[in-house]
Scaffold this active site. Structure first.
Site, PDB file in Angstrom:
ATOM      1  N   ASP A 154      -1.162   3.714   5.826  1.00  0.00           N
ATOM      2  CA  ASP A 154       0.416   3.277   4.975  1.00  0.00           C
ATOM      3  C   ASP A 154       0.115   4.819   3.558  1.00  0.00           C
ATOM      4  OD1 ASP A 154       0.125   1.600   6.429  1.00  0.00           O
ATOM      5  OD2 ASP A 154      -1.295   0.102   4.950  1.00  0.00           O
ATOM      6  N   GLY A 172      -5.803   0.626   4.943  1.00  0.00           N
ATOM      7  CA  GLY A 172      -4.386   1.072   4.200  1.00  0.00           C
ATOM      8  C   GLY A 172      -4.074   2.374   3.612  1.00  0.00           C
ATOM      9  N   ALA A 173      -5.381   3.677   4.484  1.00  0.00           N
ATOM     10  CA  ALA A 173      -5.554   4.956   5.319  1.00  0.00           C
ATOM     11  C   ALA A 173      -4.126   5.691   5.573  1.00  0.00           C
ATOM     12  CB  ALA A 173      -6.081   5.774   6.176  1.00  0.00           C
ATOM     13  N   ARG A 231      -0.481 -16.153   7.960  1.00  0.00           N
ATOM     14  CA  ARG A 231       1.161 -15.460   7.833  1.00  0.00           C
ATOM     15  C   ARG A 231       1.610 -16.382   7.989  1.00  0.00           C
ATOM     16  NH1 ARG A 231       1.080  -8.860   8.305  1.00  0.00           N
ATOM     17  NH2 ARG A 231       2.825  -9.660   7.053  1.00  0.00           N
ATOM     18  N   ARG A 255       0.580  -3.770  15.189  1.00  0.00           N
ATOM     19  CA  ARG A 255      -0.683  -4.889  15.471  1.00  0.00           C
ATOM     20  C   ARG A 255      -0.518  -5.556  16.808  1.00  0.00           C
ATOM     21  NH1 ARG A 255      -1.900  -1.777  12.201  1.00  0.00           N
ATOM     22  NH2 ARG A 255      -2.100  -1.444   9.668  1.00  0.00           N
ATOM     23  N   GLY A 303      -6.401  10.340  12.247  1.00  0.00           N
ATOM     24  CA  GLY A 303      -7.506   9.964  11.379  1.00  0.00           C
ATOM     25  C   GLY A 303      -8.175  11.573  11.108  1.00  0.00           C
ATOM     26  N   ASN A 308       3.312   0.954  13.060  1.00  0.00           N
ATOM     27  CA  ASN A 308       2.052  -0.345  12.548  1.00  0.00           C
ATOM     28  C   ASN A 308       1.635  -1.308  13.654  1.00  0.00           C
ATOM     29  OD1 ASN A 308       0.316  -0.070  10.538  1.00  0.00           O
ATOM     30  ND2 ASN A 308       1.738  -0.085   8.569  1.00  0.00           N
ATOM     31  N   ASN A 347       0.567  -1.125  -0.025  1.00  0.00           N
ATOM     32  CA  ASN A 347      -0.261  -0.274   0.502  1.00  0.00           C
ATOM     33  C   ASN A 347       1.017   0.903  -0.087  1.00  0.00           C
ATOM     34  OD1 ASN A 347      -1.868  -2.295   0.196  1.00  0.00           O
ATOM     35  ND2 ASN A 347      -2.366  -1.628   2.846  1.00  0.00           N
ATOM     36  N   TYR A 382      -5.324 -13.328   9.890  1.00  0.00           N
ATOM     37  CA  TYR A 382      -4.088 -13.333   9.064  1.00  0.00           C
ATOM     38  C   TYR A 382      -4.177 -15.207   9.164  1.00  0.00           C
ATOM     39  CZ  TYR A 382      -1.901  -9.190  10.687  1.00  0.00           C
ATOM     40  OH  TYR A 382      -1.945  -7.672  10.591  1.00  0.00           O
TER      41      TYR A 382
HETATM   42  O1  LIG Z   1      -1.850  -5.769   8.766  1.00  0.00           O
HETATM   43  C1  LIG Z   1      -1.392  -5.743   7.849  1.00  0.00           C
HETATM   44  O2  LIG Z   1       0.049  -6.576   8.223  1.00  0.00           O
HETATM   45  C2  LIG Z   1      -1.548  -5.633   6.611  1.00  0.00           C
HETATM   46  O3  LIG Z   1      -0.560  -4.923   6.008  1.00  0.00           O
HETATM   47  C3  LIG Z   1      -2.443  -5.887   6.604  1.00  0.00           C
HETATM   48  C4  LIG Z   1      -3.190  -4.322   5.341  1.00  0.00           C
HETATM   49  O4  LIG Z   1      -2.746  -4.029   4.442  1.00  0.00           O
HETATM   50  C5  LIG Z   1      -2.699  -3.229   7.018  1.00  0.00           C
HETATM   51  O5  LIG Z   1      -3.199  -3.695   7.916  1.00  0.00           O
HETATM   52  C6  LIG Z   1      -3.633  -1.662   6.541  1.00  0.00           C
HETATM   53  O6  LIG Z   1      -2.671  -0.912   6.919  1.00  0.00           O
END
Ligand SMILES: O=C(O)C(=O)C[C@H](O)[C@H](O)CO
Length: 322
Positions: free
Chosen positions: A267, A264-265, A116, A173, A236, A171, A49, A114
């Site tokens: 990114d 993806g915003a 992955r 997660r 945001g 980012n 992205n 996920y």
């Molecule tokens: O969460 C992830 O690892 C991703 O890359 C998935 C999505 O494209 C991402 O969360 C968007 O920011």
């Protein structure tokens, strides 16, 4: 790199922007997860992205990633090229795809899963980037990439130490790593980064250890205290707070024409900013354009469903100025 790995490094020695990470197969549905739901297949992942946004913002952008050497991987690489990204540093390897499943609605509510772990893309390693990062104007990577495996984390650090200019998007997660791990990675990378782009308020709470009483200015100060030269705190629809040694400036976000999916915003923001920095814009100019591009991007489904052109982002920047 194993002998099965093939790297085409033609024409990619000196991109404006080099993005490191794992492109993912995106399986999305417009209805809540259930057996029999109709799904749409696409390609996404934060690195893809961001690279797509950097290319749309006018930068010669290369993606450094490992992609399985099967037919789905061929389609993914075709998408990389279609998005205007240089695929010369895409490494084709045997192995499995990283996949994510998503359902999101316009309010931003999201279901997310996920598949992955152990993917080919998560096996990125420092040898993959040696030689590639030094030539790039700006190198961009993220906490997602650092979270997918130990070797990928070492790769992000290796790149940050060698890049001429490094941009890091934390980012965070929670399904990939703990807050403690992500915070430790941020502490290691921030002193090497020209710009760090945490999000408000989640990453301020989870990665910077701030309380719910803290303000965006506190988050910017806490990130700068880790050693980052500059911080762009993304908020945001409230825009972005930019902090440097000379103080903090609020950059408003243009209202999006319509919201379809916010995936993806962030990114798109990071990729656009990296591109504009590499092309010589000053930090505030780059952030204004990145904020506008991110805001416009929510009109499309998935991570690369709508990528504004440079002209569209520039027009949106002008709209907030008046
Ligand atoms: O969460 C992830 O690892 C991703 O890359 C998935 C999505 O494209 C991402 O969360 C968007 O920011």
């Amino acid at each position: 790199m194993s002998s099965a790995d093939t790297v085409n490094t033609s024409n990619t020695a000196c991109p404006d922007v080099l993005v490191l990470g794992e492109p993912l197969v995106e399986v999305s549905t417009t209805e809540p997860f259930r057996d029999g739901a109709s799904v749409r297949l696409a390609f996404s992942g934060d690195a893809l992205n961001a690279a797509a946004a950097a290319a749309a913002a006018g930068a010669h952008t290369a993606l450094l990633a490992r992609v399985p050497d099967d037919e789905l991987g061929d389609a993914l690489v075709a998408k990389v090229t279609e998005l205007g990204i240089d695929a010369g540093t895409v490494i084709r390897v045997p192995g499995q795809h990283g996949v994510y499943f998503t359902h999101s609605d316009p309010s931003g509510r999201r279901q997310f899963a996920y598949a992955r772990s152990g993917s080919a893309g998560s096996a990125l390693r420092p040898e993959d980037v040696t030689g590639a990062v030094e030539g790039a104007g700006v190198v961009l990577s993220s906490g997602i990439t650092a979270a997918v495996s130990e070797s990928a984390a070492a790769t992000v650090l290796h790149a940050a130490e060698r890049a001429r200019r490094f941009v890091y998007d934390p980012n965070y997660r929670p399904r990939l790593t703990s807050a403690q791990e992500a915070a430790a990675t941020l502490r290691r990378i921030a002193p090497l980064a020209e710009l760090v782009t945490p999000s408000w308020p989640d990453e301020a709470w989870s990665l910077l250890g701030l309380s719910t009483e803290a303000t965006p200015h506190d988050a910017v100060a806490a990130t700068r205290a880790l050693g980052a030269s500059a911080v762009a705190l993304t908020r945001g629809s409230d825009g972005v707070l930019v902090g440097t040694a000379t103080g903090a400036v609020d950059v408003p976000a243009p209202p999006p024409p319509r919201v379809v999916d916010q995936t993806g915003a962030g990114d798109v923001f990071a990729g656009t900013v990296a591109a504009r920095l590499a092309l010589g814009d000053d930090l505030l100019g780059a952030v204004r354009l990145g904020t506008a591009a991110a805001s416009l991007s929510v009109q499309g489904r998935g991570g690369t469903g709508f990528l504004p052109t440079l002209a569209q982002s520039r027009a949106a920047v002008e709209e907030v100025r008046v």
